[in-house]
Scaffold this motif. Structure first.
Motif, mmCIF file in Angstrom:
data_model
loop_
_atom_site.group_PDB
_atom_site.id
_atom_site.type_symbol
_atom_site.label_atom_id
_atom_site.label_comp_id
_atom_site.label_asym_id
_atom_site.label_seq_id
_atom_site.Cartn_x
_atom_site.Cartn_y
_atom_site.Cartn_z
ATOM 1 N N THR A 403 0.832 -1.200 0.000
ATOM 2 C CA THR A 403 0.000 0.000 0.000
ATOM 3 C C THR A 403 0.867 1.251 0.000
ATOM 4 O O THR A 403 1.939 1.293 0.605
ATOM 5 N N CYS A 404 0.394 2.264 -0.706
ATOM 6 C CA CYS A 404 1.024 3.574 -0.706
ATOM 7 C C CYS A 404 -0.005 4.585 -1.187
ATOM 8 O O CYS A 404 -1.052 4.219 -1.726
ATOM 9 N N PHE A 405 0.286 5.856 -0.961
ATOM 10 C CA PHE A 405 -0.650 6.906 -1.366
ATOM 11 C C PHE A 405 -0.871 6.877 -2.870
ATOM 12 O O PHE A 405 -1.991 6.930 -3.350
ATOM 13 N N HIS A 406 0.216 6.802 -3.625
ATOM 14 C CA HIS A 406 0.146 6.683 -5.083
ATOM 15 C C HIS A 406 1.489 6.175 -5.575
ATOM 16 O O HIS A 406 2.530 6.745 -5.232
ATOM 17 N N PRO A 407 1.512 5.111 -6.389
ATOM 18 C CA PRO A 407 2.789 4.515 -6.797
ATOM 19 C C PRO A 407 3.674 5.445 -7.620
ATOM 20 O O PRO A 407 4.895 5.255 -7.665
ATOM 21 N N ALA A 408 3.083 6.433 -8.279
ATOM 22 C CA ALA A 408 3.872 7.341 -9.126
ATOM 23 C C ALA A 408 4.200 8.656 -8.432
ATOM 24 O O ALA A 408 4.830 9.525 -9.028
ATOM 25 N N LEU A 409 3.785 8.799 -7.164
ATOM 26 C CA LEU A 409 4.021 10.056 -6.459
ATOM 27 C C LEU A 409 5.506 10.408 -6.398
ATOM 28 O O LEU A 409 5.895 11.566 -6.578
ATOM 29 N N GLN A 410 6.347 9.409 -6.189
ATOM 30 C CA GLN A 410 7.760 9.690 -5.977
ATOM 31 C C GLN A 410 8.450 10.278 -7.198
ATOM 32 O O GLN A 410 9.412 11.037 -7.068
ATOM 33 N N GLN A 411 7.959 9.962 -8.382
ATOM 34 C CA GLN A 411 8.609 10.541 -9.558
ATOM 35 C C GLN A 411 8.370 12.041 -9.645
ATOM 36 O O GLN A 411 9.178 12.775 -10.215
ATOM 37 N N TYR A 412 7.288 12.508 -9.032
ATOM 38 C CA TYR A 412 7.033 13.948 -8.992
ATOM 39 C C TYR A 412 7.790 14.603 -7.840
ATOM 40 O O TYR A 412 8.304 15.718 -7.976
ATOM 41 N N VAL A 413 7.865 13.903 -6.716
ATOM 42 C CA VAL A 413 8.612 14.428 -5.572
ATOM 43 C C VAL A 413 10.094 14.560 -5.916
ATOM 44 O O VAL A 413 10.762 15.535 -5.534
ATOM 45 N N LEU A 414 10.615 13.584 -6.661
ATOM 46 C CA LEU A 414 12.049 13.549 -6.978
ATOM 47 C C LEU A 414 12.359 14.101 -8.361
ATOM 48 O O LEU A 414 13.472 13.924 -8.870
ATOM 49 N N LEU A 415 11.402 14.771 -8.946
ATOM 50 C CA LEU A 415 11.544 15.244 -10.324
ATOM 51 C C LEU A 415 12.792 16.084 -10.538
ATOM 52 O O LEU A 415 13.479 15.968 -11.560
ATOM 53 N N LEU A 416 13.117 16.924 -9.566
ATOM 54 C CA LEU A 416 14.230 17.862 -9.728
ATOM 55 C C LEU A 416 15.572 17.286 -9.298
ATOM 56 O O LEU A 416 16.607 17.941 -9.474
ATOM 57 N N ALA A 417 15.586 16.084 -8.720
ATOM 58 C CA ALA A 417 16.837 15.520 -8.209
ATOM 59 C C ALA A 417 17.902 15.361 -9.295
ATOM 60 O O ALA A 417 19.052 15.798 -9.100
ATOM 61 N N PRO A 418 17.597 14.761 -10.450
ATOM 62 C CA PRO A 418 18.634 14.658 -11.489
ATOM 63 C C PRO A 418 19.108 16.030 -11.979
ATOM 64 O O PRO A 418 20.289 16.218 -12.244
ATOM 65 N N MET A 419 18.170 16.975 -12.096
ATOM 66 C CA MET A 419 18.547 18.324 -12.535
ATOM 67 C C MET A 419 19.490 18.978 -11.526
ATOM 68 O O MET A 419 20.479 19.606 -11.893
ATOM 69 N N LEU A 420 19.193 18.815 -10.233
ATOM 70 C CA LEU A 420 20.057 19.391 -9.205
ATOM 71 C C LEU A 420 21.436 18.741 -9.231
ATOM 72 O O LEU A 420 22.451 19.412 -9.016
ATOM 73 N N PHE A 421 21.487 17.432 -9.510
ATOM 74 C CA PHE A 421 22.774 16.738 -9.604
ATOM 75 C C PHE A 421 23.610 17.335 -10.735
ATOM 76 O O PHE A 421 24.824 17.546 -10.584
ATOM 77 N N LEU A 422 22.957 17.632 -11.854
ATOM 78 C CA LEU A 422 23.648 18.276 -12.975
ATOM 79 C C LEU A 422 24.091 19.683 -12.599
ATOM 80 O O LEU A 422 25.235 20.081 -12.874
ATOM 81 N N ILE A 423 23.206 20.449 -11.971
ATOM 82 C CA ILE A 423 23.532 21.819 -11.586
ATOM 83 C C ILE A 423 24.720 21.855 -10.625
ATOM 84 O O ILE A 423 25.588 22.724 -10.722
ATOM 85 N N LEU A 424 24.775 20.905 -9.709
ATOM 86 C CA LEU A 424 25.898 20.843 -8.771
ATOM 87 C C LEU A 424 27.222 20.660 -9.509
ATOM 88 O O LEU A 424 28.244 21.255 -9.145
ATOM 89 N N HIS A 425 27.216 19.826 -10.543
ATOM 90 C CA HIS A 425 28.448 19.633 -11.317
ATOM 91 C C HIS A 425 28.812 20.903 -12.079
ATOM 92 O O HIS A 425 29.997 21.260 -12.193
#
Length: 508
Positions: A403-425
């Motif tokens: 059970t979870c609130f929504h199985p796809a919720l995390q892709q929206y919560v973490l949407l900016l994580a790859p972008m931030l990883f790039l920005i840090l570099h």
């Protein structure tokens, strides 16, 4: 002439150099508030997260770790360090909730230890230190990693502790840190083979440290000894189980997987494959690409381990052939035999066309590293609604419904994580360019520059290993993500124009 701000940094570095680390934290009212507010936030955040995700997160690799924890050798296609951790936690608590809670607490504690060590070395201004704390403690990746039954969280915990001990060894060495570093390095190697790049960082730390030559020699010997011991023990284990001398039965799979990304870009007649098994695999590869040409034309390394995990792919097909020819052979032995054969095949592909390998795998995979895919973090439990039977039995779960609130919720919560990883570099590159004329406080306090060098060497070593020898996914980069946050923050603080642009701060 150095500004008052720079002089304050220099003086603070000098005055707290001999202070005990714990006294440095607890003796500062602001830092005590950091601990209090972080504890409140993490407690509330964890409660909210578990309301959204009552069940732990599982995927295929979770099964292999649980198999090893239960004593099934066929799960040894992943490093066993996390399985040992699972077994230890299970001895105390059988609940998956307690596993997640322990992982979460250890991850956040190691993150805070790393954060305060950065402050201990650099004494960042309060405004910048507060932002760094928020970014480390509030990183949603940490919540999802702790909820996942996989080695990612444990690897990050141990690596943060290991890096923190190295910083102390460079800054103010002691035998306690040296022993802790050695033990951590040994266990990290059991958890994930990405740690094979860590000895380079250790050598850098020893070169930069001010400890006596005898201390450096002893530390180096201990580091080499623990690395050799772990590799030897793994080789012995696999030899006893399979009769094959290898310390990992997955590297051949990875090599062939990476090499196949260039296969369709090389003329067919240019391959000269040697060896009976390698030629058999090559025929399977040729058939696979001939029948899948349309769908594989635009495949890039962003697909990660596609050729390893695809059940219809040539590598799995060869494994099934080995199992079919020897129906009584244990799965672990078949997997190891396959690893040797396809590893030989993959190396032949790379050595015959190294420039094509660089063009169609290494360079594209560099871009994947800079903007890593969310992969397992994209969907809860890979989109499944039912729990694996083995996992349900291990955690004593009667209702296998996930059970979870929504199985796809995390892709929206973490949407900016790859972008931030790039920005840090990108910020790291800009900072290094602008810091070429060393700021006054780095000139007058060279130990701080040494710690920056140590962190830079780690970032480079991690990038090279990730690009060349490991799948690139966001969950593998949580440790590097945290180090980058700290490193970029420290460099920006050392460069007045960037500090003013990004934080609105200027020298006074």
């Amino acid at each position: 002439m150095p500004s008052r701000h720079h002089n304050q940094i220099i003086m603070s570095l000098k005055t707290h150099n001999h202070a005990a680390f714990s006294a440095f934290i607890l003796g500062n009212p602001l830092y005590r508030k950091y601990l209090l507010y972080s504890s409140i936030f993490l407690c509330a955040g964890f409660i909210l997260f578990k309301l959204l995700y009552p069940s732990a997160d599982y995927f295929t690799d979770s099964l292999y770790y649980i198999m090893v924890a239960t004593g099934d050798d066929n799960g040894y296609i992943r490093p066993a360090g996390y399985a040992f951790f699972l077994k230890g936690v299970h001895y105390l608590f059988t609940s998956s909730f307690m596993l997640v809670l322990i992982q979460f607490l250890l991850l956040q504690a190691s993150g805070l230890y790393f954060f305060f060590t950065i402050l201990y070395v650099f004494r960042l201004p309060d405004k910048i230190a507060t932002l760094l704390l928020i970014l480390i403690v509030g990183n949603p990746l940490s919540f999802y990693a702790a909820n996942l039954v996989a080695s990612d969280c444990l690897f990050t915990i141990l690596s943060l502790l290991w890096m923190t001990t190295l910083i102390h060894i460079v800054y103010k060495p002691s035998w306690g840190y040296i022993i802790a570093h050695t033990l951590l390095l040994g266990y990290i190697l059991l958890v994930r083979y990405n740690a094979l790049s860590y000895p380079l960082v250790v050598l850098t730390a020893l070169f930069l440290s001010k400890m006596k030559r005898s201390g450096k020699v002893i530390t180096g010997v201990l580091s080499v000894a623990i690395t050799v011991l772990v590799i030897f023990q793994l080789q012995q284990h696999f030899y006893r189980k399979t009769g094959i001398h290898q310390f990992t039965n997955y590297s051949g799979w990875q090599t062939a997987n990476n090499a196949l990304y260039m296969y369709s870009h090389v003329p067919r007649r240019s391959w000269e494959i040697k060896g009976t098994e390698a030629r058999r695999i090559h025929r399977m590869v040729k058939t696979f690409f001939d029948t899948s040409h349309v769908t594989l034309t635009n495949i890039s390394p962003r697909e990660g381990s596609l050729y390893m995990i695809n059940p219809a792919g040539p590598l799995k097909n060869y494994l099934f052939t080995v199992l079919t020819k020897n129906p009584k052979i244990p799965f672990l032995k078949a997997f190891s035999i396959t690893d040797v054969a396809i590893g030989d095949y993959g190396r032949q592909l790379v050595l015959q066309h190294p420039w094509e390998y660089i063009r169609y795998y290494v360079l594209p995979n560099t871009m994947v590293y800079l903007y890593p895919p969310l992969e397992q973090f994209e969907y809860y439990a890979e989109g499944r609604t039912g729990l694996f039977a083995l996992a349900a039995a291990w955690f004593n779960i009667e209702d296998p419904q996930l059970t979870c609130f929504h199985p796809a919720l995390q892709q929206y919560v973490l949407l900016l994580a790859p972008m931030l990883f790039l920005i840090l570099h990108l910020l790291l590159g800009a900072s290094l360019y602008m810091v070429r004329p060393k700021p006054a406080w780095l000139v007058q306090h060279p130990t701080a520059a040494r710690v920056i060098t140590l962190l830079l060497v780690f970032v480079l070593a991690n990038a090279l290993f990730s690009i060349l020898a490991s799948p690139v996914v966001m969950r593998y980069q949580l440790f590097a993500f945290t180090v980058l946050l700290a490193l970029v923050t420290v460099l920006i603080n050392a460069i007045p124009p960037l500090r003013k642009l990004l934080f609105g701060m200027k020298d006074t």
